[in-house]
Design a protein around this motif. Structure first.
Motif, mmCIF file in Angstrom:
data_model
loop_
_atom_site.group_PDB
_atom_site.id
_atom_site.type_symbol
_atom_site.label_atom_id
_atom_site.label_comp_id
_atom_site.label_asym_id
_atom_site.label_seq_id
_atom_site.Cartn_x
_atom_site.Cartn_y
_atom_site.Cartn_z
ATOM 1 N N ASN A 146 0.831 -1.266 0.086
ATOM 2 C CA ASN A 146 -0.031 0.017 -0.046
ATOM 3 C C ASN A 146 0.809 1.289 -0.065
ATOM 4 O OD1 ASN A 146 -3.091 -0.666 1.829
ATOM 5 N ND2 ASN A 146 -2.383 -1.688 0.255
ATOM 6 N N THR A 147 0.516 2.272 -0.971
ATOM 7 C CA THR A 147 1.441 3.244 -0.796
ATOM 8 C C THR A 147 0.496 4.558 -0.741
ATOM 9 O OG1 THR A 147 2.512 2.140 -2.435
ATOM 10 C CG2 THR A 147 3.185 4.445 -2.088
ATOM 11 N N ASP A 148 0.634 5.255 0.205
ATOM 12 C CA ASP A 148 0.105 6.614 0.257
ATOM 13 C C ASP A 148 -1.339 6.718 0.069
ATOM 14 O OD1 ASP A 148 0.458 9.333 1.267
ATOM 15 O OD2 ASP A 148 0.876 9.873 -0.951
ATOM 16 N N VAL A 149 -2.198 5.828 0.900
ATOM 17 C CA VAL A 149 -3.500 5.700 0.562
ATOM 18 C C VAL A 149 -4.333 6.545 1.574
ATOM 19 C CG1 VAL A 149 -5.715 4.206 0.816
ATOM 20 C CG2 VAL A 149 -3.434 3.434 -0.026
ATOM 21 N N SER A 150 -4.869 7.558 0.942
ATOM 22 C CA SER A 150 -5.659 8.456 1.800
ATOM 23 C C SER A 150 -7.270 8.578 1.306
ATOM 24 C CB SER A 150 -5.091 9.989 1.501
ATOM 25 O OG SER A 150 -3.833 10.255 2.210
ATOM 26 N N LEU A 151 -7.934 8.032 2.044
ATOM 27 C CA LEU A 151 -9.523 7.485 1.861
ATOM 28 C C LEU A 151 -10.314 8.192 2.902
ATOM 29 C CD1 LEU A 151 -11.267 5.568 0.096
ATOM 30 C CD2 LEU A 151 -11.142 4.081 2.129
ATOM 31 N N LYS A 152 -11.476 8.681 2.474
ATOM 32 C CA LYS A 152 -12.394 9.372 3.484
ATOM 33 C C LYS A 152 -13.749 8.692 3.123
ATOM 34 C CE LYS A 152 -10.502 13.834 3.965
ATOM 35 N NZ LYS A 152 -10.509 15.214 3.269
ATOM 36 N N VAL A 153 -14.421 8.204 4.243
ATOM 37 C CA VAL A 153 -15.576 7.382 4.231
ATOM 38 C C VAL A 153 -16.545 8.347 5.171
ATOM 39 C CG1 VAL A 153 -16.887 5.428 4.878
ATOM 40 C CG2 VAL A 153 -14.512 5.151 3.833
ATOM 41 N N GLN A 154 -17.668 8.699 4.516
ATOM 42 C CA GLN A 154 -18.595 9.551 5.194
ATOM 43 C C GLN A 154 -19.579 8.616 6.067
ATOM 44 O OE1 GLN A 154 -18.821 12.709 4.626
ATOM 45 N NE2 GLN A 154 -17.149 12.996 3.295
ATOM 46 N N ALA A 155 -20.091 9.185 7.172
ATOM 47 C CA ALA A 155 -20.792 8.631 8.191
ATOM 48 C C ALA A 155 -22.150 8.015 7.443
ATOM 49 C CB ALA A 155 -21.250 9.266 9.053
ATOM 50 N N GLY A 156 -22.572 6.798 7.535
ATOM 51 C CA GLY A 156 -23.818 6.462 6.964
ATOM 52 C C GLY A 156 -23.377 5.884 5.411
ATOM 53 N N ALA A 157 -22.340 5.975 4.916
ATOM 54 C CA ALA A 157 -22.114 5.758 3.473
ATOM 55 C C ALA A 157 -22.108 4.228 3.375
ATOM 56 C CB ALA A 157 -20.902 6.297 3.069
ATOM 57 N N ARG A 158 -22.332 3.754 2.094
ATOM 58 C CA ARG A 158 -22.255 2.596 1.381
ATOM 59 C C ARG A 158 -21.064 2.858 0.373
ATOM 60 N NH1 ARG A 158 -24.665 1.818 5.151
ATOM 61 N NH2 ARG A 158 -26.691 0.956 5.238
ATOM 62 N N HIS A 159 -19.923 2.707 1.038
ATOM 63 C CA HIS A 159 -18.707 3.038 0.148
ATOM 64 C C HIS A 159 -18.003 1.653 -0.241
ATOM 65 C CE1 HIS A 159 -15.397 5.990 -0.321
ATOM 66 N NE2 HIS A 159 -14.899 4.987 -0.755
ATOM 67 N N ALA A 160 -17.530 1.354 -1.408
ATOM 68 C CA ALA A 160 -17.014 0.264 -1.945
ATOM 69 C C ALA A 160 -15.540 0.504 -2.285
ATOM 70 C CB ALA A 160 -17.841 -0.191 -3.248
ATOM 71 N N LEU A 161 -14.732 -0.465 -1.975
ATOM 72 C CA LEU A 161 -13.457 -0.308 -2.364
ATOM 73 C C LEU A 161 -12.972 -1.569 -3.400
ATOM 74 C CD1 LEU A 161 -10.492 0.816 -1.787
ATOM 75 C CD2 LEU A 161 -10.089 -0.828 -0.289
ATOM 76 N N ILE A 162 -12.782 -1.218 -4.537
ATOM 77 C CA ILE A 162 -12.641 -2.347 -5.569
ATOM 78 C C ILE A 162 -11.050 -2.271 -5.980
ATOM 79 C CG2 ILE A 162 -14.811 -2.261 -6.239
ATOM 80 C CD1 ILE A 162 -14.133 -0.859 -8.834
ATOM 81 N N GLY A 163 -10.712 -3.330 -7.079
ATOM 82 C CA GLY A 163 -9.402 -3.364 -7.196
ATOM 83 C C GLY A 163 -9.127 -4.825 -8.145
#
Lengths: 284, 347, 251
Positions: free
Chosen positions: C21-38
């Protein structure tokens, strides 16, 4: 002082030969064989019988001790050990402790409980001076034999086809079988050679450590120290650990005999607590 | 036709769940079953029924308690130890030294023996938190060897290889005098074993006990549902060490003698064999295994006095080769009703 | 500005010379349905291990509800409301689902270390466990040993166990991985029916599931955050398509 250092090196080399078979079965094959010392003891007793009873010259009895214990190892591997490769460590521990107990009782029955000795040839007795350092002839022989063995083993494991097959078989036996590697015989041969080396170590050790039926228990922890502290990524680790252990033990017993083996155990616990992977292995 | 349908239904009893509420199901698991009651009734009735075997029975009770203490860490937390004799020996010497220097009251002696062993267990538990089975096994073995070495070197205190002589044990609570036939000894050991067993039984059926089983099963997951695995292991290891120390104290008090033997590797190995015979993970393995072990050892020692060690080793090799699972599996089929009643799950 | 459910700042992890992992800056809002794909090997599992504290980060920080939890133990993060499921089942095979879930509930409510109390005497714990399992369609099997359950049921138990921790942030690592087609819908139903109060970060390989479930998507490629946006933005992004088709992205 340097004589003590040399004695320590010789002792360490000896420990390496005694334990390197275990480094392979435990390190590579992941089999906890606490009965490794029993093979060393078998080699020791075989030498005593050959030298004292049959009159075979000491030098010739060394390779014979190797072959006798290797054969013993092969038989036991084929009949008993191979059933336990896939088992839990607890099963392996219990099983091999059982073997140790049987070996101790059998040797007691066959040879008596007293210390055993053999007659060394005159040429190997005494010591000579090199720049004021007393070098025992017999210890020099040990250093030479063990040094050559260590070198040879490292080459075989790293460079030869057999070494590659062994590493493949250990990595994933199923895939290795698929590639046509005779996994069972590779394991059997490895186990036999490991036992044989222990036997050779036992033959050499009798003069230095003494030999009685409790040998496998007395040195069990020493062998394990060499392997676990040394780590199992190569044979260099166990070799360094064995030298360290040998030198510490000899110096410790000379300088502070009242502590006995206390110091060794304490250092081992410290190292294993701080670095469970071993001193000389890279962290995973 | 009728016969076969009856067979089917009886073989399915194991798989179909009885209609229980969740709570009743959980509570039923912790209920006392009649074979358990019978076991303890028989054990206590032997005080009157076998008066001339009290010395042997006393040894069985002590070995059973020692094996139970290993079962706590092995059977419930999955920790392999080759050096549990360290705590047994520590308790044995603690009780012996106290009696020799004037504080002979047995119950006080036991509490101190258990306490000291527990403290030692607490501190050494931190050494086994990390690492694999192998490093644990070596560290426990190393700790036991150090204790052995210390006891050997401090001969002025421990009597070294000759053993600690001159231990005089006064009556228990000032009431019950030890007799040379072992009646008091057996009663005393059995009562202690029973009380500690009750405590262990309560603990393994508690949320704490369940979390230990979870740790043994899957330590990674246990951590991700919030179980602080290190603390739980420290706790159970400390407790197991205290149990072992009390077992050691019992041995000293009932035989009025301690020697280096209490710290021998063979003692740890014997107790493991006891658990192999009796099974681990259901608490009765220690006491039941101890009965078979002692009877076997007695018989074999009578047969070949010097070489019973061979047969012990032989038993271990055979038991493991045949497979501990298969043996218990066989026993399960053979004694299925009884074993089920003991509350052990068919594996 | 409302507090983020989860934030990572410059999170990095390397194994020896390999940068997972390199320099991952991720923001997840409260209540979100956030997906991380790859794609495979993008470092998704490493990332989740960094979030939960199973692996220590080489650099960067993890913030949970505005609190820096980078140096806090995995258990500590669970207590602060982060729960996860595993891509490969990590269950207690010898225990029943009832005990499994009860364990997590006891732990959360502070009864986990009680050694004097018999299991089952705490009806609050038992009732909550039974109720949760019913809701998760495990009611009929909750008294069986976990290891004999069918795979689909075990996947449901995986999620139930995480929910038993009452997380404010739930990390789902490929929840439907390996589940046969006819049992899949059960898991999708459960996941979509999760309450609004729970923020979900879904790590997924299966695009169909992601597009039906997520409102926001981040794409991880070779250990780096590659793109981020709404479902439409990502599904129409030619670079993302290229990555998934294994082609060179010509932008």
């Amino acid at each position: 002082m340097l004589t003590i250092l040399f004695d320590g090196i010789a002792y360490g080399m000896l420990l390496f030969v005694l334990a390197c078979g275990l480094a392979i079965t435990l390190g590579l094959m992941n089999f906890v064989n606490l009965a490794h010392g029993a093979f060393a003891m078998a080699g020791g007793y075989a030498t005593v019988v050959m030298v004292n009873w049959l009159g075979i010259p000491f030098i010739f009895s060394l390779p014979l001790a190797f072959f006798v214990t290797a054969a013993l190892g092969l038989v036991l591997e084929r009949t008993l050990y191979r059933h336990l490769y896939g088992r839990t460590h607890l099963d392996q521990v219990l099983f091999s402790i059982g073997l140790v107990f049987m070996a101790i009782a059998s040797m007691d029955y066959l040879m008596g409980s007293s210390q055993q000795f053999y007659k060394l040839p005159e040429a190997l007795k005494g010591q000579f001076d090199v720049f004021g350092v007393g070098i025992g002839r017999y210890r020099l022989l040990i250093v030479v034999i063990c040094g050559l063995l260590a070198l040879g083993l490292q080459i075989v494991l790293a460079k030869s086809l057999f070494g590659a097959r062994l590493r493949a078989a250990v990595d994933d036996p199923r895939v290795a079988r698929g590639l046509g590697i005779p996994v069972n015989s590779v394991f059997a041969i490895t186990f036999a050679v490991g036992s044989g080396l222990a036997g050779l170590g036992g033959a050499l050790a009798t003069e230095i450590t003494g030999l009685d039926p409790t040998f496998p228990l007395k040195f069990m922890l020493y062998f394990l120290i060499v392997v676990t502290v040394g780590g199992t990524s190569s044979l260099t680790g166990p070799l360094l650990a064995a030298l360290l252990l040998g030198i510490t033990d000899v110096t410790g017993k000379y300088l502070a005999p009242q502590f006995g083996a206390f110091f060794i155990y304490a250092v081992m616990i410290l190292i294993l607590t701080l670095r469970p992977q071993g001193l000389f292995s890279r962290e995973k | 036709m009728r016969m076969s349908s009856r067979e089917v239904s009886s073989s399915e009893i194991k798989t179909t769940q009885p209609a229980l509420t969740p709570q009743a199901f959980l509570l039923a698991k912790t209920k006392w079953r009649w074979p358990e009651v019978a076991f303890w009734l028989v054990a206590f009735s032997l005080i009157w029924l076998m008066p001339n075997r009290h010395l042997l029975l006393n040894e069985i009770a002590i070995l059973g308690l020692f094996a139970l203490s290993i079962d706590l860490i092995l059977g419930f937390a999955g920790i392999i130890s080759l050096g549990h004799a360290a705590f047994f020996g520590l308790g044995a010497y603690a009780a012996g030294l106290m009696a020799k220097h004037g504080i002979g009251e047995p119950v006080v002696g036991l509490l101190v023996a258990g306490g000291i062993a527990g403290i030692a267990g607490f501190f050494s538990s931190f050494l086994i938190l990390r690492g694999s089975d192998l490093t644990r096994l070596m560290i426990t073995l190393g700790v036991a060897l150090i204790f052995h070495e210390i006891a050997n070197r401090m001969a002025w205190l421990t009597g070294g290889a000759d053993g600690l002589l001159g231990i005089i044990i006064p009556p228990i609570l000032g009431q019950f005098e030890f007799d040379f036939r072992g009646a008091t000894a057996y009663t005393y050991s059995l009562v202690v074993l029973f009380l500690l067993f009750l405590l262990a039984r309560r603990i393994i059926h508690s949320p704490f006990g369940l979390s230990l089983k979870a740790l043994k099963d899957n330590r990674l997951r246990a951590g991700t549902i919030g179980i602080a695995s290190a603390r739980r292991i420290v706790a159970i290891y400390t407790l197991a060490a205290a149990y072992a120390g009390i077992a050691g104290g019992l041995l000293t008090q009932t035989t009025a003698f301690v020697s280096l033997e209490v710290l021998d590797f063979a003692r740890s190995a014997d107790a493991l064999l006891v658990l192999v015979i009796g099974g681990s993970g259901y608490l009765y393995g220690g006491p039941i295994g101890a009965i078979f072990f002692k009877i076997m050892k007695d018989g074999l020692s009578a047969l070949t006095p010097a070489y019973w060690l061979f047969w012990m080793g032989f038993a271990l090799v055979v038991l493991v080769l045949v497979g501990r699972d298969r043996i218990t599996g066989f026993a399960d089929r053979l004694f299925a009703p009884v074993v089920a009643l003991f509350g052990r799950k068919a594996r | 500005m409302s507090v983020l459910a989860l934030e990572t700042r410059g999170l990095s992890k390397s194994f020896g010379g390999f940068k997972a992992n390199t320099d991952v800056s991720l923001k997840v809002q409260a209540g979100a349905r956030h997906a991380l794909i790859g794609p495979n090997g993008a470092g998704k599992t490493t990332f989740i291990n960094l979030l939960t504290g199973v692996l220590p980060a080489t650099a960067g920080s993890v913030w949970l509800q505005g609190e820096d939890v980078t140096t806090i133990s995995p258990q500590g993060r669970v207590r602060r409301g982060m729960a996860r499921t595993f891509q490969i089942n990590q269950l207690f095979n010898e225990l029943t689902p009832l005990e499994t879930v009860g364990l997590a509930i006891s732990e959360r409510t502070g009864f986990g270390a009680q050694w004097w109390r018999r299991i089952g005497t705490n009806s609050a714990v038992v009732d909550e466990a039974a109720e949760l399992l019913m809701r998760m369609r495990l009611g009929d099997v909750m008294l069986r040993q976990t290891k004999v359950l069918p795979y689909g049921k075990q996947r449901l138990l995986e999620i139930s166990l995480a929910l038993a921790c009452q997380p404010s942030l739930l990390l789902l690592d490929e929840p439907a991985a390996g589940v046969p087609e006819d049992e899949r819908h059960e898991i999708l139903d459960i996941v979509t029916a999760l309450p609004e109060s729970v923020t979900v970060l879904l790590i997924e390989h299966d695009m169909e599931l992601v597009f039906t479930f997520a409102d926001r998507i981040s794409v991880l490629v070779q250990g780096m955050l590659f793109a981020e946006g709404s479902v439409e933005e990502i599904s129409n992004d030619p670079r993302v398509k290229a990555v998934y088709l294994g082609e060179e992205a010509h932008v």
